[in-house]
Write a protein that holds these residues in place. Structure first.
Motif, PDB file in Angstrom:
ATOM      1  N   THR A  70       0.887  -1.156  -0.004  1.00 13.76           N
ATOM      2  CA  THR A  70      -0.265   0.028   0.075  1.00 13.76           C
ATOM      3  C   THR A  70       0.846   1.250  -0.020  1.00 13.76           C
ATOM      4  N   THR A  71       2.137   1.183   0.499  1.00 16.76           N
ATOM      5  CA  THR A  71       2.820   2.486   0.556  1.00 16.76           C
ATOM      6  C   THR A  71       3.855   2.362  -0.515  1.00 16.76           C
ATOM      7  N   GLY A  72       3.897   1.443  -1.201  1.00 19.29           N
ATOM      8  CA  GLY A  72       4.949   1.242  -2.530  1.00 19.29           C
ATOM      9  C   GLY A  72       6.362   0.988  -2.311  1.00 19.29           C
ATOM     10  N   THR A  73       6.493   0.485  -0.710  1.00 23.15           N
ATOM     11  CA  THR A  73       7.842   0.289  -0.190  1.00 23.15           C
ATOM     12  C   THR A  73       8.365  -0.993  -0.787  1.00 23.15           C
ATOM     13  N   TRP A  74       7.647  -1.846  -1.387  1.00 26.81           N
ATOM     14  CA  TRP A  74       7.848  -3.113  -1.988  1.00 26.81           C
ATOM     15  C   TRP A  74       8.940  -2.978  -3.094  1.00 26.81           C
ATOM     16  N   ARG A  75       8.923  -1.699  -3.680  1.00 29.61           N
ATOM     17  CA  ARG A  75      10.153  -1.494  -4.807  1.00 29.61           C
ATOM     18  C   ARG A  75      11.443  -1.319  -4.156  1.00 29.61           C
ATOM     19  N   GLN A  76      11.611  -1.267  -2.772  1.00 30.16           N
ATOM     20  CA  GLN A  76      13.066  -1.030  -2.379  1.00 30.16           C
ATOM     21  C   GLN A  76      13.659  -2.637  -2.325  1.00 30.16           C
ATOM     22  N   PHE A  77      12.720  -3.486  -2.576  1.00 27.15           N
ATOM     23  CA  PHE A  77      13.252  -5.045  -2.535  1.00 27.15           C
ATOM     24  C   PHE A  77      13.333  -5.736  -3.808  1.00 27.15           C
ATOM     25  N   PRO A  79      15.163  -6.592  -6.959  1.00 25.09           N
ATOM     26  CA  PRO A  79      16.697  -6.735  -7.093  1.00 25.09           C
ATOM     27  C   PRO A  79      17.096  -6.165  -8.431  1.00 25.09           C
ATOM     28  N   THR A  80      18.383  -5.896  -8.562  1.00 24.73           N
ATOM     29  CA  THR A  80      19.135  -5.226  -9.596  1.00 24.73           C
ATOM     30  C   THR A  80      20.597  -5.832  -9.853  1.00 24.73           C
ATOM     31  N   LEU A  81      20.961  -5.885 -11.064  1.00 24.70           N
ATOM     32  CA  LEU A  81      22.429  -6.592 -11.207  1.00 24.70           C
ATOM     33  C   LEU A  81      23.311  -5.254 -11.250  1.00 24.70           C
ATOM     34  N   PRO A 113      22.297  -3.400  -3.870  1.00 24.37           N
ATOM     35  CA  PRO A 113      21.934  -4.598  -4.743  1.00 24.37           C
ATOM     36  C   PRO A 113      22.141  -6.282  -4.133  1.00 24.37           C
ATOM     37  N   LEU A 114      23.103  -6.047  -3.019  1.00 22.93           N
ATOM     38  CA  LEU A 114      23.133  -7.652  -2.388  1.00 22.93           C
ATOM     39  C   LEU A 114      22.058  -7.779  -1.432  1.00 22.93           C
ATOM     40  N   GLN A 115      21.669  -6.685  -0.745  1.00 25.07           N
ATOM     41  CA  GLN A 115      20.668  -6.581   0.385  1.00 25.07           C
ATOM     42  C   GLN A 115      19.293  -7.121  -0.323  1.00 25.07           C
ATOM     43  N   TYR A 119      17.123  -9.961   0.627  1.00 24.00           N
ATOM     44  CA  TYR A 119      15.652  -9.826   1.207  1.00 24.00           C
ATOM     45  C   TYR A 119      14.673 -10.568   0.436  1.00 24.00           C
ATOM     46  N   LEU A 120      14.826 -10.352  -1.049  1.00 21.35           N
ATOM     47  CA  LEU A 120      13.759 -10.875  -1.724  1.00 21.35           C
ATOM     48  C   LEU A 120      13.794 -12.676  -1.726  1.00 21.35           C
ATOM     49  N   GLY A 121      14.949 -13.026  -1.638  1.00 26.21           N
ATOM     50  CA  GLY A 121      15.102 -14.385  -1.572  1.00 26.21           C
ATOM     51  C   GLY A 121      14.530 -15.007  -0.312  1.00 26.21           C
ATOM     52  N   LEU A 122      14.575 -14.213   0.795  1.00 21.71           N
ATOM     53  CA  LEU A 122      14.006 -14.707   1.860  1.00 21.71           C
ATOM     54  C   LEU A 122      12.367 -14.504   1.991  1.00 21.71           C
ATOM     55  N   LYS A 123      11.867 -13.423   1.331  1.00 23.65           N
ATOM     56  CA  LYS A 123      10.496 -13.227   1.482  1.00 23.65           C
ATOM     57  C   LYS A 123       9.741 -14.008   0.277  1.00 23.65           C
ATOM     58  N   ILE A 124      10.608 -14.484  -0.795  1.00 21.68           N
ATOM     59  CA  ILE A 124       9.713 -15.184  -1.689  1.00 21.68           C
ATOM     60  C   ILE A 124       9.949 -16.784  -1.486  1.00 21.68           C
TER      61      ILE A 124
END
Length: 219
Positions: A70-77, A79-81, A113-115, A119-124
């Motif tokens: 709802t806040t759009g904070t998901w974009r922080q997670f 990943p990018t190479l 990028p590593l964080q 975090y994405l790996g943990l969450k999904i």
């Protein structure tokens, strides 16, 4: 660029972070006891505390997921190479040589990028494994009569334990990372106060001063 103290961690995110940390540590401690690695707590109380902490953590994750989207904070997670291998090299080698971090924290992307990838790996992957196996474990009484239930319970238990060890490894690495670079206090303080030192471009600084002045801390 000008360095300013900017609020990049809102109150809910800080409450979520520390509550999650407390509940995960509680789960790891009681879980190790339930698996016989220590006997500080009797089995009954350890199981009760473990189940209660698991339910509280699941509720917290539901609220956090709602807040992220709802806040759009998901974009922080996301990943990018871009810069990933520079960050990996820095943590593996450069930090021990006194090199400066290759990543600049920005108001719109506070994770390197590593964080983000971790975090994405943990969450999904890891956290869903914890949820699914934990719920199956807690509801075993409802499916214990199905054929080969004991066999499937053993698989569930081992997957749950595997996910727990991955989370434990992440916690250890996370704490270790807090001790390098600018030091433990400098890394932890922003997650208490919400403010961190950010390099702002003239445009970013002008935007914050005009539209979001509450995010800037006066010198």
């Amino acid at each position: 660029m000008s360095k300013r103290q900017v609020k990049i961690y809102p109150r809910f995110e800080r409450i979520w972070h520390w509550s999650q940390a407390l509940l995960i540590i509680t789960l790891l401690f009681t879980g190790l006891g339930l698996n016989g690695l220590h006997h500080i707590l009797p089995f009954g109380p350890a199981a009760m505390i473990h189940s209660a902490a698991a339910i509280l953590l699941l509720v917290l994750w539901i609220f956090a997921t709602f807040w992220l989207f709802t806040t759009g904070t998901w974009r922080q997670f996301v990943p990018t190479l871009d810069g990933l291998f520079s960050v990996i090299r820095y943590y593996a080698y450069g930090v021990f040589k006194g090199e400066h971090p290759p990543y600049r924290k920005m108001i719109w992307r506070k994770h390197n990028p590593l964080q983000s990838l971790s975090y994405l790996g943990l969450k999904i992957a890891v956290f869903p494994m914890v949820w699914i196996t934990g719920i199956l474990y807690m509801t075993y009484n409802f499916w214990e009569t199905m054929p080969d239930a004991g066999f499937y319970l053993n698989i569930v238990a081992n997957l749950h334990l595997l996910a727990a060890y991955i989370v434990a490894a992440f916690v250890i690495i996370h704490i270790y990372m807090l001790t390098i670079g600018h030091g433990f206090r400098a890394h932890v303080k922003p997650m208490i106060t919400g403010y961190d030192e950010i390099d702002l471009s003239p445009e970013e600084e002008a935007y914050l001063e005009k539209d979001e002045p509450w995010r800037l801390k006066e010198s």
